[in-house]
Design a protein around this motif. Structure first.
Motif, PDB file in Angstrom:
ATOM      1  N   PHE A   1       3.712   0.800  -1.953  1.00 44.67           N
ATOM      2  CA  PHE A   1       2.530   0.782  -0.734  1.00 44.67           C
ATOM      3  C   PHE A   1       1.760   0.539  -2.337  1.00 44.67           C
ATOM      4  O   PHE A   1       1.081  -0.566  -1.907  1.00 44.67           O
ATOM      5  CB  PHE A   1       2.231   2.103  -0.868  1.00 44.67           C
ATOM      6  N   THR A   2       1.779   1.113  -3.725  1.00 42.61           N
ATOM      7  CA  THR A   2       1.436   0.385  -4.650  1.00 42.61           C
ATOM      8  C   THR A   2       1.201  -1.307  -5.267  1.00 42.61           C
ATOM      9  O   THR A   2       0.428  -1.837  -5.622  1.00 42.61           O
ATOM     10  CB  THR A   2       1.533   1.206  -5.960  1.00 42.61           C
ATOM     11  N   ILE A   3       2.681  -1.437  -5.026  1.00 46.51           N
ATOM     12  CA  ILE A   3       2.667  -2.895  -5.050  1.00 46.51           C
ATOM     13  C   ILE A   3       1.473  -3.702  -4.060  1.00 46.51           C
ATOM     14  O   ILE A   3       1.700  -4.553  -4.304  1.00 46.51           O
ATOM     15  CB  ILE A   3       4.223  -3.229  -4.926  1.00 46.51           C
ATOM     16  N   ASN A   4       1.460  -3.436  -2.793  1.00 43.76           N
ATOM     17  CA  ASN A   4       1.192  -3.903  -1.756  1.00 43.76           C
ATOM     18  C   ASN A   4       0.016  -4.372  -2.253  1.00 43.76           C
ATOM     19  O   ASN A   4      -1.026  -5.157  -1.758  1.00 43.76           O
ATOM     20  CB  ASN A   4       1.296  -4.147  -0.742  1.00 43.76           C
ATOM     21  N   ILE A   5      -0.891  -3.245  -2.696  1.00 44.88           N
ATOM     22  CA  ILE A   5      -2.639  -2.970  -2.761  1.00 44.88           C
ATOM     23  C   ILE A   5      -2.583  -4.025  -3.819  1.00 44.88           C
ATOM     24  O   ILE A   5      -3.298  -4.536  -3.925  1.00 44.88           O
ATOM     25  CB  ILE A   5      -3.075  -1.770  -3.157  1.00 44.88           C
ATOM     26  N   TYR A   6      -1.987  -3.881  -4.892  1.00 51.06           N
ATOM     27  CA  TYR A   6      -1.701  -5.151  -5.826  1.00 51.06           C
ATOM     28  C   TYR A   6      -1.712  -6.216  -4.987  1.00 51.06           C
ATOM     29  O   TYR A   6      -2.798  -6.967  -5.684  1.00 51.06           O
ATOM     30  CB  TYR A   6      -1.336  -4.869  -6.830  1.00 51.06           C
ATOM     31  N   TYR A   7      -1.010  -6.460  -4.761  1.00 51.44           N
ATOM     32  CA  TYR A   7      -0.593  -8.504  -4.315  1.00 51.44           C
ATOM     33  C   TYR A   7      -2.610  -8.770  -3.229  1.00 51.44           C
ATOM     34  O   TYR A   7      -2.055  -9.540  -4.005  1.00 51.44           O
ATOM     35  CB  TYR A   7       0.153  -7.865  -3.322  1.00 51.44           C
ATOM     36  N   SER A   8      -2.405  -7.437  -2.615  1.00 52.74           N
ATOM     37  CA  SER A   8      -3.600  -7.918  -1.897  1.00 52.74           C
ATOM     38  C   SER A   8      -4.931  -8.025  -2.808  1.00 52.74           C
ATOM     39  O   SER A   8      -5.416  -9.331  -2.839  1.00 52.74           O
ATOM     40  CB  SER A   8      -4.217  -6.531  -1.189  1.00 52.74           C
ATOM     41  N   ILE A   9      -5.643  -7.353  -4.085  1.00 54.26           N
ATOM     42  CA  ILE A   9      -6.322  -8.009  -4.947  1.00 54.26           C
ATOM     43  C   ILE A   9      -5.512  -9.013  -5.713  1.00 54.26           C
ATOM     44  O   ILE A   9      -6.518  -9.936  -5.992  1.00 54.26           O
ATOM     45  CB  ILE A   9      -6.565  -6.641  -5.584  1.00 54.26           C
TER      46      ILE A   9
END
Length: 207
Positions: free
Chosen positions: A65-73
């Motif tokens: 979940f954290t990875i994908n938030i970071y990916y989006s940013i």
């Protein structure tokens, strides 16, 4: 064979299955555009990561979940970075990582690992060996995404390593479509590295 691959989805809602497949499709499109050094890697990637942010929260996979938030940013940053022009030419073309960026990469990996460990400890998620693997792959993918946004060829190597680990990991967790996605990611990443290497060599010969 079908039961072996997809029996995990018996208790899943139709909405979640549809969203996972959609996220996988856009994820594959994103990696394909990355292979082609095409800026569409970022809008397609944002669609995929946004879908997976929701799904991974529902699945309680906090590291992913954290990875994908970071990916989006980082996709927003990468979109801006890749689109910059200087005298009509791409300001930041494909390049090798510098010594300074190597130091930053190590720092990002260590910091990411520490943060994920803190999150997993707070939510008491270190109950399975998969949590420890998640911690490692999260660090790899954080650095890989940062390097991709900066158009550094070495990001492909980190993607390949992380993708190979993620194939059996997601299958073990019960997410077959996502596991298949990472399998295809691995293949595309391998050829992506080769293609970027050719582009980089050609640009160096011209300079």
């Amino acid at each position: 064979m079908i039961d072996f691959l997809f029996s995990q989805y018996d208790g899943y809602s139709t909405l979640h299955i549809f969203l996972e497949i959609t996220g996988v499709i856009f994820g594959l499109m994103s990696v394909w555009y990355a292979k082609k050094d095409n800026i569409l890697v970022f809008p397609t990637g944002i669609i995929s990561t946004t879908i997976f942010i929701y799904l991974l929260w529902e699945w309680k996979l906090l590291g992913d979940f954290t990875i994908n938030i970071y990916y989006s940013i980082m996709s927003v940053y990468g979109w801006y970075h890749w689109s910059r022009k200087k005298e009509g030419e791409t300001e930041f073309p494909i390049a090798h990582i510098s010594k300074n960026e190597k130091a930053w990469a190590v720092g990002i990996f260590v910091l990411t690992t520490i943060v994920v460990v803190m999150i997993y400890t707070f939510f008491d998620k270190f109950t399975s060996w998969t949590a420890y693997v998640d911690t490692f792959t999260t660090g790899l993918f954080f650095v890989g995404m940062w390097l991709m946004a900066k158009r550094k060829i070495e990001h492909w190597i980190l993607w390949i390593v992380g993708d190979i680990i993620s194939v059996p990991l997601y299958f073990y967790k019960g997410y077959t479509f996502t596991s298949l996605q990472y399998f295809i990611f691995t293949i595309i990443a391998f050829y992506g590295y080769i293609e970027w290497k050719k582009i980089l060599n050609n640009s160096l010969q011209k300079s």
